[in-house]
Design a protein around this motif. Structure first.
Motif, short mmCIF file in Angstrom:
data_model
loop_
_atom_site.label_atom_id
_atom_site.label_comp_id
_atom_site.label_asym_id
_atom_site.label_seq_id
_atom_site.Cartn_x
_atom_site.Cartn_y
_atom_site.Cartn_z
N VAL A 163 0.78 -1.38 0.00
CA VAL A 163 -0.09 -0.16 -0.04
C VAL A 163 0.95 1.17 -0.13
N PHE A 164 0.86 1.81 -1.21
CA PHE A 164 1.68 3.11 -1.28
C PHE A 164 1.16 4.44 -1.67
N THR A 210 4.47 -1.84 -11.19
CA THR A 210 4.35 -3.19 -11.29
C THR A 210 5.76 -3.63 -12.29
N LYS A 211 5.91 -2.50 -13.06
CA LYS A 211 7.18 -2.70 -14.11
C LYS A 211 8.63 -2.75 -13.31
N ARG A 212 8.39 -2.04 -12.20
CA ARG A 212 9.67 -1.76 -11.26
C ARG A 212 9.70 -2.79 -10.11
N LYS A 255 1.57 -8.68 -5.94
CA LYS A 255 0.24 -9.40 -6.40
C LYS A 255 -0.96 -8.46 -5.90
N LYS A 256 -0.60 -7.37 -5.14
CA LYS A 256 -1.56 -6.40 -4.72
C LYS A 256 -0.92 -5.23 -4.47
N LEU A 257 -1.53 -4.31 -5.19
CA LEU A 257 -1.33 -2.85 -5.03
C LEU A 257 -1.96 -1.91 -4.69
N ASP A 258 -2.10 -1.08 -3.33
CA ASP A 258 -3.12 -0.30 -2.95
C ASP A 258 -4.36 -0.91 -2.96
N GLY A 259 -4.47 -2.17 -2.66
CA GLY A 259 -5.76 -2.81 -2.42
C GLY A 259 -6.32 -3.36 -3.60
N VAL A 260 -5.64 -3.33 -4.93
CA VAL A 260 -5.88 -3.77 -6.18
C VAL A 260 -5.18 -4.93 -6.50
N GLN A 265 -4.90 5.79 -12.48
CA GLN A 265 -4.38 4.93 -11.48
C GLN A 265 -3.80 3.78 -12.34
N ASN A 266 -4.39 3.51 -13.49
CA ASN A 266 -4.02 2.47 -14.61
C ASN A 266 -2.33 2.73 -14.76
N SER A 267 -2.03 3.90 -15.00
CA SER A 267 -0.50 4.10 -15.42
C SER A 267 0.25 3.98 -14.06
#
Length: 499
Positions: free
Chosen positions: A452-453, A474-476, A481-486, A466-468
């Motif tokens: 969560v960032f 995730t490229k870096r 598996k999960k970023l900011d709840g997604v 948000q998609n960008s």
């Protein structure tokens, strides 16, 4: 012959194979409703008597996460209904049809005790309802998700009118129900968070009240802080509402929460225009700020901060032991968050927590991570809402720490994070990380999967897309598996279904 019979019987066995159980489903009706409207929640497709955890998750406009959970068992048909079935544990017990909503509380990485207060009445609060296998305790990792659905909780209804108010000294928003009226008038005030809070007024208007959402500091040209108040300001608001052509008299009511409740008591005491008051979580005396009315002054009761002393870890542990009836040195989980006065230093008394697996020190005034070397079993460390500026000191638990909750601090650099080889979960929203050069250090964590960032300057550059943000992050750090709840990858069940 026997071989032939066996071969021939194989299709026959297939004919008598037990039918597959239908997929688990959860339904909430109505899926879109007013925030104060009761809903019906049902789960179907479970096994008879199957244990499940129902969980609700929501986020406010700032990105703060709120969640709740409850334990249930399916009936003999594999179904459960929150309107008739009792929760056996979690955040509440008993038959509570709306329990998952009213028990929503800040997630573990967030500041405790804050309220889920919508700031916009034109958009719904979206709540995700999930069904997990097994019974999982609040704050623990839940079991696999077997069903989920999203519901919308609205704070206004078609036909309700919102009028921004700038009448004399009075500021705020007037909400009027549809129709010609006249309607009963209510003034609505909140507490020491300041600003304009409109959601309750909007809901009152959907139920037939002309509701004036009245701010009294930290809004437009009103005073920025709660130093002193003039009751004449509230008198002017009451007279405006009383005389409005859509409002029926002879008087108006007032509802207040916190400091607003104190002001509501003063209004019904001194103002003849106010004939009813509802006071929620307020003091019976005037506090903090002086209240003037003509030549009269009600002094605000205040704290003497010169007499306040920081709480030591030793003192906090002594209070914890008294409350829990257990020696802290033997406990697997120790909660020292939100101490009053706050803890300022992680001192050597922490070395006694040799069996601790989860330690919470959030919502204090800690500036430095220290004295963790004796915590050989520590898996979860919560340090959110402190004054921490770097990650020095974490290396003492690099062999065991799996989760670090450190949101709402002042961390700009992630130097030293690479030693945390067991870290799977990192909640560090609302810190000060602003460069990709620091973010890529997270790629050195081989097991990191949940991050969560949100709220860091780096993420805020992508707040409108948000998609960008997800693509660049995730490229870096591709193993997330999960970023900011997604959720970023399919779960095992989805992968098996695809096969």
């Amino acid at each position: 012959m026997w071989r032939a019979v066996a071969v021939a019987s194989a299709p026959a066995r297939a004919l008598f194979r037990a039918p597959r159980r239908p997929a688990v489903s959860v339904a909430v009706s109505p899926a879109a409703a007013l925030a104060d409207e009761r809903v019906q929640t049902r789960v179907a497709g479970l096994g008879p008597g199957q244990a499940v955890t129902l969980r609700a998750v929501a986020a406010d406009e700032r990105g703060c996460l709120f969640q709740s959970c409850a334990h249930y068992r399916a009936d003999g048909r594999g179904e459960l209904h929150l309107g008739t079935d009792a929760s056996q544990g979690g955040d509440y017990t008993g038959v509570e049809p709306m329990g998952l909503f009213w028990s929503l509380a800040p997630a573990g990485m967030e500041r405790p005790y804050q309220r889920l207060v919508p700031r916009s009445t034109g958009t719904p609060l979206k709540v995700e309802m999930l069904v997990h296998e097994g019974h999982s305790q609040p704050g623990a990792f839940p079991g696999p998700v077997v069903a989920k659905v999203e519901v919308e909780r609205w704070f206004t209804a078609p036909g309700v009118r919102r009028i921004r108010l700038k009448e004399g000294r009075v500021r705020g928003s007037l909400f009027l129900p549809p129709g010609d009226g006249p309607f009963p008038g209510v003034i609505d005030m909140y507490g020491d968070e300041g600003g304009l809070v409109e959601f309750r007024s909007s809901l009152l208007a959907t139920h037939g009240f002309a509701a004036l959402s009245l701010p009294y500091f930290d809004f437009e040209d009103l005073p920025k802080v709660m130093k002193e108040f003039q009751l004449e300001y509230f008198e002017e608001a009451a007279r405006f509402l009383q005389r409005h052509p859509k409002v029926k008299g002879p008087g108006v009511g007032v509802i207040g929460t916190g400091k607003g409740a104190e002001l509501a008591l003063s209004m019904i005491t001194f103002l003849p225009e106010v004939v009813a008051a509802v006071c929620i979580s307020g003091c019976s005396s005037n506090t903090v700020a002086d209240l003037h009315y003509g030549e009269m002054t009600l002094p605000g009761l205040r704290f003497d901060m010169n007499k306040a002393k920081a709480t030591t870890i030793r003192g906090a542990l002594a209070k914890w032991e008294e409350k829990n009836g257990q020696k802290a040195s033997e406990a697997k989980e120790v909660k020292l968050y939100g101490q009053i006065p706050p803890v300022e230093k992680m001192d050597e008394s922490l070395s006694t927590l040799v069996n601790c697996e989860k330690l919470s020190l959030s919502t204090n005034c800690i500036e430095r991570i220290d004295n963790l070397s004796n915590l050989k079993n520590l898996r979860i460390l919560s340090l959110g809402r402190n004054n921490i500026k770097n990650l020095n000191g974490l290396e003492a638990v690099r062999e065991t720490l799996e989760e670090l909750w450190i949101s709402y601090n002042f961390i700009e650099k992630l130097r030293g994070i690479h030693v945390m080889k067991k870290l799977k979960v990192l909640y560090m929203s609302n810190n000060l990380v602003k460069d990709w050069a620091e973010f890529v250090r997270l790629a050195e964590l081989p097991l990191l999967e949940d991050l969560v960032f949100v709220g860091n300057p780096l993420q805020q550059k992508y707040s409108s897309d948000q998609n960008s943000w997800i693509e660049e992050a995730t490229k870096r750090v591709p193993k997330l598996k999960k970023l900011d709840g997604v959720v970023l990858i399919k779960g095992e069940e989805d992968e098996e279904g695809a096969n």
